[in-house]
Each structure stands twice: as C-alpha cells, then as structure tokens.
Design a protein around this motif. Sequence first.
Motif, short mmCIF file in Angstrom:
data_model
loop_
_atom_site.label_atom_id
_atom_site.label_comp_id
_atom_site.label_asym_id
_atom_site.label_seq_id
_atom_site.Cartn_x
_atom_site.Cartn_y
_atom_site.Cartn_z
N ARG A 12 0.84 -1.19 0.00
CA ARG A 12 0.00 0.00 0.00
C ARG A 12 0.88 1.25 0.00
O ARG A 12 2.06 1.18 0.31
CB ARG A 12 -0.93 0.01 1.22
CG ARG A 12 -1.92 -1.12 1.22
CD ARG A 12 -2.82 -1.10 2.41
NE ARG A 12 -2.02 -1.24 3.64
CZ ARG A 12 -2.42 -0.87 4.84
NH1 ARG A 12 -3.62 -0.35 5.01
NH2 ARG A 12 -1.64 -1.03 5.89
N SER A 29 -4.62 1.56 -1.65
CA SER A 29 -4.36 0.15 -1.89
C SER A 29 -3.21 -0.01 -2.87
O SER A 29 -2.84 0.93 -3.59
CB SER A 29 -5.61 -0.55 -2.42
OG SER A 29 -5.89 -0.10 -3.73
N GLN A 31 -3.11 -1.50 -5.64
CA GLN A 31 -3.48 -1.54 -7.05
C GLN A 31 -3.62 -0.17 -7.71
O GLN A 31 -3.84 -0.09 -8.90
CB GLN A 31 -4.80 -2.31 -7.24
CG GLN A 31 -4.71 -3.78 -6.99
CD GLN A 31 -4.80 -4.12 -5.51
OE1 GLN A 31 -5.30 -3.34 -4.71
NE2 GLN A 31 -4.30 -5.27 -5.12
#
Length: 64
Positions: A12, A29, A31
């Motif tokens: 993160r 996050s 991603q």
Amino acid sequence: MKESIEELPDGRVRVVREVCGMPVSIIFSAQEDNKTLEKIKAMIMDAYAERKARGGKTSNLAQP
C-alpha cells in the motif's frame, strides 16, 4: 506544504501532507496507479483545507 509518500511493506502507499499545520495521512491500496493517486490525493487534500479554512470542522461525524 510538506508532503511525503512511502510504500508500506504490504504494497500500500501512504501519503502524508501537512495541511493548515496538521499532518493528514491517506493510505491507498496497492493496485492504484500514479495518475489516479495524484487526482485522489489532490481532491482529498483540497477538500480538507477548504473545510479547515471555514472554521476548523474536519468531520461530519461530530455533527448532532
């Protein structure tokens, strides 16, 4: 305005920016892409600074 960005061990990303003399942290996050990260960070920090400038109210949770 101070700002730091660090990647946490779990992937993160933590962004810490000083707004009106107070540190504000946002954790994203793993991603998220950089373009999205910058847009979201700017929106949140601007909104926080605007609320702080209007009288220091930083949360809707304290409202009756």
